[in-house]
Scaffold this motif. Structure first.
Motif, short mmCIF file in Angstrom:
data_model
loop_
_atom_site.label_atom_id
_atom_site.label_comp_id
_atom_site.label_asym_id
_atom_site.label_seq_id
_atom_site.Cartn_x
_atom_site.Cartn_y
_atom_site.Cartn_z
N LYS A 37 12.98 -24.31 -24.00
CA LYS A 37 12.53 -22.96 -24.22
C LYS A 37 12.86 -22.68 -25.47
CE LYS A 37 12.52 -18.76 -21.23
NZ LYS A 37 13.02 -18.75 -20.31
N ASP A 38 14.64 -22.89 -25.14
CA ASP A 38 14.91 -22.14 -25.85
C ASP A 38 16.25 -23.58 -26.63
OD1 ASP A 38 16.87 -21.08 -24.07
OD2 ASP A 38 16.06 -19.28 -23.64
N ASN A 39 17.50 -22.95 -26.61
CA ASN A 39 18.63 -23.49 -26.84
C ASN A 39 19.40 -23.94 -25.72
OD1 ASN A 39 18.64 -24.31 -30.10
ND2 ASN A 39 20.15 -22.51 -30.35
N CYS A 40 19.51 -23.51 -24.87
CA CYS A 40 20.23 -23.55 -23.26
C CYS A 40 19.17 -23.97 -22.25
CB CYS A 40 21.09 -22.77 -23.60
SG CYS A 40 20.77 -20.84 -23.48
N SER A 41 17.55 -23.35 -22.62
CA SER A 41 17.42 -23.70 -21.34
C SER A 41 15.97 -24.55 -21.50
CB SER A 41 16.77 -22.90 -20.30
OG SER A 41 16.27 -21.14 -22.06
N GLY A 42 15.27 -24.76 -20.40
CA GLY A 42 13.91 -25.18 -20.27
C GLY A 42 13.12 -25.35 -18.99
N LYS A 43 12.87 -27.08 -19.04
CA LYS A 43 11.58 -27.31 -17.96
C LYS A 43 12.04 -29.07 -18.24
CE LYS A 43 8.30 -24.26 -17.41
NZ LYS A 43 8.15 -23.11 -15.68
N LEU A 44 11.94 -30.21 -17.07
CA LEU A 44 11.98 -31.42 -17.29
C LEU A 44 11.10 -32.28 -16.34
CD1 LEU A 44 15.94 -32.81 -16.27
CD2 LEU A 44 14.59 -32.45 -18.18
N ILE A 45 9.87 -32.51 -17.44
CA ILE A 45 9.03 -33.19 -16.23
C ILE A 45 9.74 -34.67 -15.23
CG2 ILE A 45 6.49 -33.86 -16.18
CD1 ILE A 45 6.10 -31.91 -18.34
N ARG A 46 8.82 -35.10 -14.89
CA ARG A 46 9.71 -36.50 -13.88
C ARG A 46 8.74 -37.55 -12.66
NH1 ARG A 46 15.57 -35.52 -10.88
NH2 ARG A 46 16.25 -34.39 -12.02
N SER A 47 9.08 -38.12 -13.91
CA SER A 47 7.60 -38.96 -13.56
C SER A 47 7.88 -39.27 -11.72
CB SER A 47 7.74 -40.33 -13.90
OG SER A 47 8.50 -40.87 -14.21
N VAL A 48 9.29 -39.58 -11.69
CA VAL A 48 9.78 -39.70 -10.11
C VAL A 48 11.07 -38.70 -9.87
CG1 VAL A 48 10.89 -40.89 -8.40
CG2 VAL A 48 8.80 -41.93 -9.81
N GLY A 49 10.92 -37.70 -8.78
CA GLY A 49 12.13 -36.75 -8.90
C GLY A 49 12.79 -37.23 -8.06
N TYR A 50 14.16 -36.48 -7.97
CA TYR A 50 15.29 -37.31 -7.43
C TYR A 50 15.33 -37.09 -6.37
CZ TYR A 50 20.48 -36.12 -5.94
OH TYR A 50 21.63 -36.08 -5.42
N ALA A 51 14.85 -36.65 -5.18
CA ALA A 51 14.94 -36.24 -3.69
C ALA A 51 14.30 -36.57 -3.05
CB ALA A 51 15.27 -33.89 -3.41
N GLU A 52 12.58 -36.54 -3.65
CA GLU A 52 11.42 -36.51 -3.05
C GLU A 52 11.15 -37.53 -4.53
OE1 GLU A 52 8.92 -33.69 -1.08
OE2 GLU A 52 10.77 -32.54 -0.75
N SER A 53 10.19 -38.78 -4.07
CA SER A 53 9.28 -40.25 -4.59
C SER A 53 8.36 -39.10 -5.52
CB SER A 53 9.24 -41.51 -4.33
OG SER A 53 11.02 -42.09 -3.84
N GLU A 54 8.08 -37.95 -5.90
CA GLU A 54 7.38 -37.88 -6.76
C GLU A 54 7.18 -37.44 -7.37
OE1 GLU A 54 7.40 -32.92 -4.34
OE2 GLU A 54 5.97 -34.72 -3.41
N ALA A 55 6.38 -37.21 -8.63
CA ALA A 55 6.73 -36.54 -9.77
C ALA A 55 7.14 -34.96 -9.52
CB ALA A 55 5.14 -36.55 -10.83
N ALA A 56 7.66 -34.34 -10.37
CA ALA A 56 8.70 -33.61 -9.72
C ALA A 56 8.87 -31.98 -11.63
CB ALA A 56 9.43 -33.30 -8.97
N ILE A 57 8.49 -31.27 -11.33
CA ILE A 57 8.63 -30.26 -12.46
C ILE A 57 10.40 -29.49 -12.17
CG2 ILE A 57 8.46 -28.26 -13.73
CD1 ILE A 57 5.14 -29.62 -13.21
N SER A 58 10.78 -29.29 -13.00
CA SER A 58 12.30 -29.23 -13.01
C SER A 58 13.15 -27.35 -13.80
CB SER A 58 13.40 -30.07 -13.07
OG SER A 58 13.43 -31.15 -12.34
N GLU A 59 13.39 -26.50 -14.01
CA GLU A 59 13.81 -25.64 -14.41
C GLU A 59 15.70 -26.63 -15.02
OE1 GLU A 59 12.26 -23.07 -15.24
OE2 GLU A 59 11.04 -23.40 -14.46
N TYR A 60 15.81 -26.26 -15.93
CA TYR A 60 17.44 -26.67 -16.65
C TYR A 60 17.32 -25.46 -17.39
CZ TYR A 60 16.15 -28.05 -21.32
OH TYR A 60 15.75 -27.81 -22.23
#
Length: 180
Positions: free
Chosen positions: A98-121
């Motif tokens: 989104k900018d130099n220090c933030s955005g989103k991550l799209i994961r094919s498999v999540g960290y906590a649950e075994s499903e695709a996930a979208i994270s804010e970083y």
């Protein structure tokens, strides 16, 4: 730090030692893992498929930057079903800045649950990478920071989906494997 710098610094093979505390099961767990992180091209078929299947609205407002593949193989001292079982897997992760220090991550498999996930970083002023992922049944909050070029630390808190209770906490130290 930017996401490009973070992915470049994270690339390689890591030996991870994680201690976890499952409050739900009142159990401590020690996990030893081999983790491999490798950058992949934006034009990679798996990256394109993940982006096409993503439910992120306004992808055009974000820039696809530094996609990578992460693979892991872990051994735990506590596996409810089979103590000798080894857990392994892989996922594709696509950062959308989104900018130099933030955005989103799209994961094919999540960290906590075994499903695709979208994270804010986002990155803190000291370079710590923070990640928040809302799953169907939980919220994962992760932090990753580098102690040196070849040592990094990772902590996580897994909360209930309402955010009112803590299910699990963990801390990992990770050392890069260096080829002689």
């Amino acid at each position: 730090m930017t996401i490009e710098q973070f992915v470049a610094q994270s690339s390689g093979k890591w030996r991870s030692m994680r201690s976890g505390h499952s409050l739900a099961f009142q159990q401590f767990e020690e996990v030893l893992s081999e983790v491999t992180i490798e950058q992949i091209d934006k034009e990679n078929t798996a990256v394109k498929q993940l982006l096409e299947s993503s439910i992120i609205a306004n992808q055009d407002d974000h820039l696809v930057t530094s996609p990578f593949r992460m693979e892991w193989c872990a051994e735990s001292d506590w596996e409810p079903e089979d103590p000798s079982e080894v857990s392994s897997g892989s996922c594709i992760i696509v950062p959308l800045t989104k900018d130099n220090c933030s955005g989103k991550l799209i994961r094919s498999v999540g960290y906590a649950e075994s499903e695709a996930a979208i994270s804010e970083y986002h990155f803190l002023d000291d370079g710590t990478f923070t990640l928040t992922t809302q799953y169907e049944q939980s919220i994962a909050e992760e932090r990753i920071w580098f102690v040196s070029e070849n040592v990094r630390c990772r902590s996580s808190v897994l909360r209930t989906s309402a955010g009112s209770g803590i299910l699990q906490t963990s801390f990992a130290s990770e050392v890069r494997r260096i080829n002689a």
